[in-house]
Scaffold this motif. Structure first.
Motif, PDB file in Angstrom:
ATOM      1  N   TRP A  94       0.843  -1.193   0.000  1.00 36.83           N
ATOM      2  CA  TRP A  94       0.000   0.000   0.000  1.00 36.83           C
ATOM      3  C   TRP A  94       0.881   1.247   0.000  1.00 36.83           C
ATOM      4  O   TRP A  94       1.991   1.259   0.524  1.00 36.83           O
ATOM      5  N   GLY A  95       0.348   2.320  -0.589  1.00 38.55           N
ATOM      6  CA  GLY A  95       1.078   3.576  -0.657  1.00 38.55           C
ATOM      7  C   GLY A  95       1.950   3.656  -1.897  1.00 38.55           C
ATOM      8  O   GLY A  95       1.855   2.820  -2.805  1.00 38.55           O
ATOM      9  N   ASP A  96       2.806   4.664  -1.937  1.00 43.67           N
ATOM     10  CA  ASP A  96       3.635   4.889  -3.125  1.00 43.67           C
ATOM     11  C   ASP A  96       5.022   4.299  -3.021  1.00 43.67           C
ATOM     12  O   ASP A  96       5.893   4.565  -3.859  1.00 43.67           O
ATOM     13  N   GLY A  97       5.262   3.493  -1.978  1.00 39.96           N
ATOM     14  CA  GLY A  97       6.563   2.862  -1.822  1.00 39.96           C
ATOM     15  C   GLY A  97       7.546   3.675  -1.013  1.00 39.96           C
ATOM     16  O   GLY A  97       8.649   3.218  -0.717  1.00 39.96           O
ATOM     17  N   GLY A  98       7.175   4.903  -0.652  1.00 38.22           N
ATOM     18  CA  GLY A  98       8.048   5.759   0.140  1.00 38.22           C
ATOM     19  C   GLY A  98       7.959   5.442   1.619  1.00 38.22           C
ATOM     20  O   GLY A  98       7.218   4.555   2.054  1.00 38.22           O
ATOM     21  N   ASN A  99       8.730   6.176   2.399  1.00 37.72           N
ATOM     22  CA  ASN A  99       8.758   5.952   3.849  1.00 37.72           C
ATOM     23  C   ASN A  99       7.761   6.810   4.617  1.00 37.72           C
ATOM     24  O   ASN A  99       7.619   6.660   5.818  1.00 37.72           O
ATOM     25  N   ASP A 100       7.126   7.744   3.892  1.00 37.72           N
ATOM     26  CA  ASP A 100       6.201   8.659   4.564  1.00 37.72           C
ATOM     27  C   ASP A 100       4.907   7.926   4.914  1.00 37.72           C
ATOM     28  O   ASP A 100       4.192   7.454   4.032  1.00 37.72           O
ATOM     29  N   LEU A 101       4.610   7.821   6.193  1.00 41.21           N
ATOM     30  CA  LEU A 101       3.418   7.099   6.632  1.00 41.21           C
ATOM     31  C   LEU A 101       2.286   8.084   6.906  1.00 41.21           C
ATOM     32  O   LEU A 101       1.874   8.315   8.049  1.00 41.21           O
ATOM     33  N   ASP A 102       1.753   8.667   5.862  1.00 43.04           N
ATOM     34  CA  ASP A 102       0.622   9.576   5.983  1.00 43.04           C
ATOM     35  C   ASP A 102      -0.636   8.811   5.599  1.00 43.04           C
ATOM     36  O   ASP A 102      -0.767   8.342   4.461  1.00 43.04           O
ATOM     37  N   ALA A 103      -1.555   8.671   6.529  1.00 40.01           N
ATOM     38  CA  ALA A 103      -2.731   7.826   6.321  1.00 40.01           C
ATOM     39  C   ALA A 103      -3.567   8.264   5.126  1.00 40.01           C
ATOM     40  O   ALA A 103      -3.900   7.461   4.247  1.00 40.01           O
ATOM     41  N   GLU A 104      -3.933   9.534   5.065  1.00 42.92           N
ATOM     42  CA  GLU A 104      -4.819   9.998   4.007  1.00 42.92           C
ATOM     43  C   GLU A 104      -4.163   9.884   2.633  1.00 42.92           C
ATOM     44  O   GLU A 104      -4.810   9.507   1.650  1.00 42.92           O
ATOM     45  N   GLU A 105      -2.863  10.182   2.567  1.00 43.31           N
ATOM     46  CA  GLU A 105      -2.155  10.066   1.292  1.00 43.31           C
ATOM     47  C   GLU A 105      -2.101   8.609   0.829  1.00 43.31           C
ATOM     48  O   GLU A 105      -2.231   8.313  -0.352  1.00 43.31           O
ATOM     49  N   MET A 106      -1.915   7.697   1.781  1.00 41.63           N
ATOM     50  CA  MET A 106      -1.884   6.282   1.437  1.00 41.63           C
ATOM     51  C   MET A 106      -3.230   5.834   0.862  1.00 41.63           C
ATOM     52  O   MET A 106      -3.286   5.125  -0.156  1.00 41.63           O
ATOM     53  N   LEU A 107      -4.322   6.262   1.482  1.00 44.53           N
ATOM     54  CA  LEU A 107      -5.651   5.870   1.011  1.00 44.53           C
ATOM     55  C   LEU A 107      -5.947   6.459  -0.366  1.00 44.53           C
ATOM     56  O   LEU A 107      -6.508   5.780  -1.232  1.00 44.53           O
ATOM     57  N   LYS A 108      -5.554   7.713  -0.567  1.00 49.73           N
ATOM     58  CA  LYS A 108      -5.751   8.342  -1.886  1.00 49.73           C
ATOM     59  C   LYS A 108      -4.950   7.611  -2.963  1.00 49.73           C
ATOM     60  O   LYS A 108      -5.418   7.428  -4.084  1.00 49.73           O
ATOM     61  N   THR A 109      -3.740   7.203  -2.608  1.00 49.38           N
ATOM     62  CA  THR A 109      -2.898   6.465  -3.559  1.00 49.38           C
ATOM     63  C   THR A 109      -3.549   5.153  -3.949  1.00 49.38           C
ATOM     64  O   THR A 109      -3.542   4.759  -5.127  1.00 49.38           O
ATOM     65  N   GLU A 110      -4.126   4.467  -2.974  1.00 55.55           N
ATOM     66  CA  GLU A 110      -4.789   3.192  -3.263  1.00 55.55           C
ATOM     67  C   GLU A 110      -6.016   3.388  -4.158  1.00 55.55           C
ATOM     68  O   GLU A 110      -6.304   2.560  -5.030  1.00 55.55           O
ATOM     69  N   GLU A 111      -6.753   4.470  -3.941  1.00 51.64           N
ATOM     70  CA  GLU A 111      -7.906   4.763  -4.805  1.00 51.64           C
ATOM     71  C   GLU A 111      -7.437   4.990  -6.246  1.00 51.64           C
ATOM     72  O   GLU A 111      -8.053   4.488  -7.201  1.00 51.64           O
ATOM     73  N   LYS A 112      -6.346   5.729  -6.408  1.00 45.99           N
ATOM     74  CA  LYS A 112      -5.804   5.986  -7.746  1.00 45.99           C
ATOM     75  C   LYS A 112      -5.341   4.694  -8.403  1.00 45.99           C
ATOM     76  O   LYS A 112      -5.578   4.456  -9.591  1.00 45.99           O
ATOM     77  N   LYS A 113      -4.664   3.847  -7.639  1.00 38.36           N
ATOM     78  CA  LYS A 113      -4.196   2.569  -8.168  1.00 38.36           C
ATOM     79  C   LYS A 113      -5.365   1.725  -8.691  1.00 38.36           C
ATOM     80  O   LYS A 113      -5.282   1.086  -9.746  1.00 38.36           O
ATOM     81  N   THR A 114      -6.450   1.720  -7.921  1.00 35.91           N
ATOM     82  CA  THR A 114      -7.614   0.919  -8.305  1.00 35.91           C
ATOM     83  C   THR A 114      -8.151   1.349  -9.662  1.00 35.91           C
ATOM     84  O   THR A 114      -8.411   0.513 -10.540  1.00 35.91           O
ATOM     85  N   TRP A 115      -8.320   2.660  -9.834  1.00 35.97           N
ATOM     86  CA  TRP A 115      -8.867   3.151 -11.099  1.00 35.97           C
ATOM     87  C   TRP A 115      -7.869   3.002 -12.247  1.00 35.97           C
ATOM     88  O   TRP A 115      -8.271   2.815 -13.405  1.00 35.97           O
ATOM     89  N   GLU A 116      -6.593   3.038 -11.949  1.00 36.46           N
ATOM     90  CA  GLU A 116      -5.591   2.786 -12.996  1.00 36.46           C
ATOM     91  C   GLU A 116      -5.718   1.368 -13.524  1.00 36.46           C
ATOM     92  O   GLU A 116      -5.636   1.122 -14.734  1.00 36.46           O
TER      93      GLU A 116
END
Length: 323
Positions: A47-69
């Motif tokens: 989950w997330g963009d592979g970085g070390n930043d553990l920001d909850a909302e950013e991780m969830l937004k990234t997963e939503e984008k991945k799904t639609w991709e």
């Protein structure tokens, strides 16, 4: 659509289903000591963009984008998925009308990943160019705009647009050749009607209010549901017991959070048969709904951890997983 095209698309989705969160993983998240540990576990699962930043909302937004991709890359016909953006599209209309009528501007209230972005919707409402909106949206937009402008009743504005969104989703379902889209539309509208009845009963809303809010569907009689809501929660449960939503009656008697959980679980139960379908859009639609469900569930868990809820309180709210 060519069955061969769907065979390849479904094969890709089947491979991706292996990475969906299971009930066991969800239980691990619930049992984690805190939000940070949850995010670390999710990152380990990709989950997330592979970085070390553990920001909850950013991780969830990234997963939503991945799904639609995934859907955009795999689906032979993207038009089938338009119905899943209606909630965001009608939300943009609601938000734009409120901003124009109240002359108050708010940050980050629009969705841009739908047919009409927030910025464009705002221009349409400001210029009263409602005819530019798709389908029957212009009538709902004009009605909601006039209502809010003259009554300042934000809730009534919401009701008008939310009902229009439900009717739009149901119309697509009625016209669709795909069984899963028909089932999705039916379940979406019926569950929304049940939620309206429950909330109206709790807040003492009139039958006129419920009639303005509920959308017609085949599996629920909104007339009987409205009358039940006027009589009390037991009457709602009694009515539901005689429908295909009888499990909702039991959940309603357990607790408000159990009822909300049942509403989402019902949709997962609706799509689960698509696991055995290999020659249609069904598995792709099921994957999209399953991903939205697990992202919502992770958000519930993370919010619970942020607010110091007990594991038991969080577990009561988690949704059933697709796999």
């Amino acid at each position: 659509m060519n069955e061969l095209e769907y065979t390849f698309a479904v094969a890709r989705i089947r491979a991706l289903e292996a990475s969906l969160l299971t009930d066991q993983v969800i239980d691990q998240l619930v049992n984690s000591p805190g939000e940070k540990q949850c995010l670390e576990l999710l990152r380990e699962r990709g989950w997330g963009d592979g970085g070390n930043d553990l920001d909850a909302e950013e991780m969830l937004k990234t997963e939503e984008k991945k799904t639609w991709e995934v859907i955009r890359e795999a689906a032979p016909d993207l038009n089938v998925f338009d119905v899943f953006s209606y909630t965001k599209l009608y939300h943009n209309l609601k938000a734009a009308i409120k901003e124009v009528c109240t002359e108050v501007r708010n940050e980050n209230i629009f969705y841009d990943d739908c047919e009409i972005s927030g910025e464009e919707m705002l221009r349409i409402v400001e210029n009263k160019e409602f005819s530019r909106l798709p389908g029957k949206m212009p009538e709902a937009a004009q009605d909601a705009y006039d209502t809010l402008l003259h009554t300042r009743d934000g809730q009534l504005c919401d009701v008008i647009i939310d009902k229009a969104a439900l009717e739009a989703i149901y119309a697509v379902g009625q016209e669709s050749e795909d069984e899963i889209i028909r089932n999705y539309a039916e379940s979406t509208v019926a569950i929304a009607d049940i939620k309206i009845a429950v909330r109206s009963q709790k807040t003492g809303k009139s039958i006129e209010f419920m009639r303005r809010a509920m959308a017609e569907c085949e599996s629920i009689s909104i007339e009987q549901l409205m009358k039940a809501a006027l009589s009390g929660m037991d009457a709602i449960s009694e009515y539901l017991s005689g429908t295909s939503y009888s499990e909702g009656a039991q959940a309603l008697g357990d607790s408000p959070s159990a009822f909300e959980r049942w509403c989402d679980n019902r949709m997962i139960q609706t799509i689960r048969p698509q696991k055995y379908n290999s020659f249609s859009v069904g598995p792709l639609v099921a994957y999209l709904i399953a991903r939205e469900n697990e992202i919502k569930t992770v958000r519930i868990i993370l919010t619970g951890k942020q607010n110091g809820f007990s594991d038991e309180a969080i577990r009561e709210r988690v949704r059933e997983m697709y796999v």
